[in-house]
Every structure is written in C-alpha cells, then in structure tokens.
Write a protein that holds these residues in place. Structure first.
Motif, mmCIF file in Angstrom:
data_model
loop_
_atom_site.group_PDB
_atom_site.id
_atom_site.type_symbol
_atom_site.label_atom_id
_atom_site.label_comp_id
_atom_site.label_asym_id
_atom_site.label_seq_id
_atom_site.Cartn_x
_atom_site.Cartn_y
_atom_site.Cartn_z
ATOM 1 N N TYR A 6 0.832 -1.205 0.000
ATOM 2 C CA TYR A 6 0.000 0.000 0.000
ATOM 3 C C TYR A 6 0.866 1.254 0.000
ATOM 4 C CZ TYR A 6 -3.311 3.587 1.219
ATOM 5 O OH TYR A 6 -4.055 4.737 1.208
ATOM 6 N N LEU A 7 1.910 1.267 0.808
ATOM 7 C CA LEU A 7 2.792 2.446 0.863
ATOM 8 C C LEU A 7 3.459 2.703 -0.481
ATOM 9 C CD1 LEU A 7 4.375 1.936 4.383
ATOM 10 C CD2 LEU A 7 2.630 3.614 3.728
ATOM 11 N N LYS A 8 3.773 1.645 -1.215
ATOM 12 C CA LYS A 8 4.366 1.796 -2.536
ATOM 13 C C LYS A 8 3.333 2.240 -3.560
ATOM 14 C CE LYS A 8 6.234 -0.598 -6.451
ATOM 15 N NZ LYS A 8 5.292 -0.067 -7.411
ATOM 16 N N VAL A 9 2.162 1.582 -3.603
ATOM 17 C CA VAL A 9 1.129 1.912 -4.589
ATOM 18 C C VAL A 9 0.639 3.342 -4.408
ATOM 19 C CG1 VAL A 9 -1.250 1.375 -5.283
ATOM 20 C CG2 VAL A 9 0.397 -0.462 -4.968
ATOM 21 N N SER A 10 0.504 3.779 -3.158
ATOM 22 C CA SER A 10 0.038 5.139 -2.894
ATOM 23 C C SER A 10 1.153 6.171 -3.059
ATOM 24 C CB SER A 10 -0.531 5.232 -1.477
ATOM 25 O OG SER A 10 0.482 4.997 -0.527
ATOM 26 N N ARG A 11 2.362 5.704 -3.256
ATOM 27 C CA ARG A 11 3.541 6.547 -3.449
ATOM 28 C C ARG A 11 3.882 7.393 -2.223
ATOM 29 N NH1 ARG A 11 1.522 5.421 -8.331
ATOM 30 N NH2 ARG A 11 2.896 5.201 -10.099
ATOM 31 N N ILE A 12 3.492 6.905 -1.045
ATOM 32 C CA ILE A 12 3.938 7.526 0.200
ATOM 33 C C ILE A 12 5.417 7.211 0.377
ATOM 34 C CG2 ILE A 12 3.717 7.476 2.709
ATOM 35 C CD1 ILE A 12 0.705 6.955 2.292
ATOM 36 N N ILE A 13 5.798 5.965 0.079
ATOM 37 C CA ILE A 13 7.198 5.539 0.046
ATOM 38 C C ILE A 13 7.445 4.992 -1.357
ATOM 39 C CG2 ILE A 13 8.910 3.944 0.973
ATOM 40 C CD1 ILE A 13 7.551 4.131 3.653
ATOM 41 N N LYS A 14 8.562 5.379 -1.973
ATOM 42 C CA LYS A 14 8.769 5.085 -3.388
ATOM 43 C C LYS A 14 9.032 3.618 -3.710
ATOM 44 C CE LYS A 14 10.352 9.667 -4.372
ATOM 45 N NZ LYS A 14 10.155 10.377 -5.585
ATOM 46 N N ARG A 15 9.686 2.888 -2.803
ATOM 47 C CA ARG A 15 10.015 1.494 -3.097
ATOM 48 C C ARG A 15 9.471 0.579 -2.012
ATOM 49 N NH1 ARG A 15 15.221 3.775 -4.032
ATOM 50 N NH2 ARG A 15 15.876 2.775 -2.132
ATOM 51 N N ARG A 16 9.006 -0.597 -2.422
ATOM 52 C CA ARG A 16 8.414 -1.540 -1.476
ATOM 53 C C ARG A 16 9.454 -2.059 -0.486
ATOM 54 N NH1 ARG A 16 4.458 -6.560 -3.097
ATOM 55 N NH2 ARG A 16 4.047 -7.266 -0.980
ATOM 56 N N THR A 17 10.697 -2.224 -0.918
ATOM 57 C CA THR A 17 11.722 -2.700 0.003
ATOM 58 C C THR A 17 11.981 -1.681 1.111
ATOM 59 O OG1 THR A 17 13.449 -1.864 -1.477
ATOM 60 C CG2 THR A 17 12.875 -4.179 -1.677
ATOM 61 N N VAL A 18 11.934 -0.397 0.771
ATOM 62 C CA VAL A 18 12.124 0.652 1.774
ATOM 63 C C VAL A 18 10.943 0.646 2.752
ATOM 64 C CG1 VAL A 18 12.348 3.136 2.142
ATOM 65 C CG2 VAL A 18 13.536 2.047 0.234
ATOM 66 N N ALA A 19 9.734 0.457 2.228
ATOM 67 C CA ALA A 19 8.545 0.378 3.082
ATOM 68 C C ALA A 19 8.635 -0.836 4.007
ATOM 69 C CB ALA A 19 7.294 0.288 2.219
ATOM 70 N N ASN A 20 9.105 -1.944 3.483
ATOM 71 C CA ASN A 20 9.262 -3.162 4.279
ATOM 72 C C ASN A 20 10.283 -2.954 5.393
ATOM 73 O OD1 ASN A 20 9.443 -5.820 5.158
ATOM 74 N ND2 ASN A 20 9.175 -6.628 3.104
ATOM 75 N N GLU A 21 11.404 -2.325 5.076
ATOM 76 C CA GLU A 21 12.444 -2.073 6.076
ATOM 77 C C GLU A 21 11.957 -1.102 7.147
ATOM 78 O OE1 GLU A 21 15.671 -0.712 3.679
ATOM 79 O OE2 GLU A 21 16.104 -2.726 2.900
ATOM 80 N N ALA A 22 11.195 -0.082 6.764
ATOM 81 C CA ALA A 22 10.661 0.880 7.735
ATOM 82 C C ALA A 22 9.706 0.187 8.698
ATOM 83 C CB ALA A 22 9.956 2.023 7.013
ATOM 84 N N ALA A 23 8.862 -0.692 8.182
ATOM 85 C CA ALA A 23 7.919 -1.420 9.035
ATOM 86 C C ALA A 23 8.659 -2.368 9.976
ATOM 87 C CB ALA A 23 6.920 -2.187 8.181
ATOM 88 N N ASP A 24 9.658 -3.071 9.465
ATOM 89 C CA ASP A 24 10.422 -3.999 10.298
ATOM 90 C C ASP A 24 11.211 -3.279 11.384
ATOM 91 O OD1 ASP A 24 9.442 -6.124 8.868
ATOM 92 O OD2 ASP A 24 11.237 -6.355 7.610
#
Length: 80
Positions: A6-24
């Motif tokens: 969701y963070l990637k699709v909504s473009r709140i965070i540009k890359r899914r890996t970055v969103a995954n690392e932020a959540a972890d």
C-alpha cells in the motif's frame, strides 16, 4: 492489501523494500500500534511514519491494487 505494498502503490514511500524495512524497524504505526509489513490495510486506518524527527500521518481513504500516478494521491489524506 499488505502495508508495504500500500505504501508503494500510494507513493507515500517510493520502493516496497524501503517500506518493508521501515515497518520492520518499527517506524510505521497503524491505529496506534506498531505494524509489520504484512498488516492488512483497510479504509479508515491511520498510518504514522517516522523519518528521523519528522512524523507523517495519513488516513487511508481507499485501497486499490492498480493506480496511476495521478490517482495515487486519492488513496490517502494527510493529517496534521
């Protein structure tokens, strides 16, 4: 939809890996609780993301799998 996607699709965070690392790392909070990347996002959720000293808050308005660049901002509403 998963939080990291969701963070990637909504473009709140540009890359899914970055969103995954932020959540972890515990920098993403949904509805007052620390959320993992696998959290299922629903309309009405409030997402808080901390980047250093800056705290960004968003309300989820809708969840869609495929959204164009122009429609990405319609998926959420920034909160003060």
């Amino acid at each position: 939809m998963r939080l990291d996607k969701y963070l990637k699709v909504s473009r709140i965070i540009k890359r899914r890996t970055v969103a995954n690392e932020a959540a972890d790392a515990g920098r993403v909070v949904v509805n007052g609780k620390i959320a993992r990347a696998s959290y299922e996002v629903k309309a009405g959720d409030v997402i808080e993301i901390r980047f250093g000293e800056k705290l960004n808050r968003y309300e989820v308005l809708s969840v869609q799998d495929n959204v164009g660049k122009a429609g990405a901002a319609d998926l959420y509403r920034p909160l003060p």
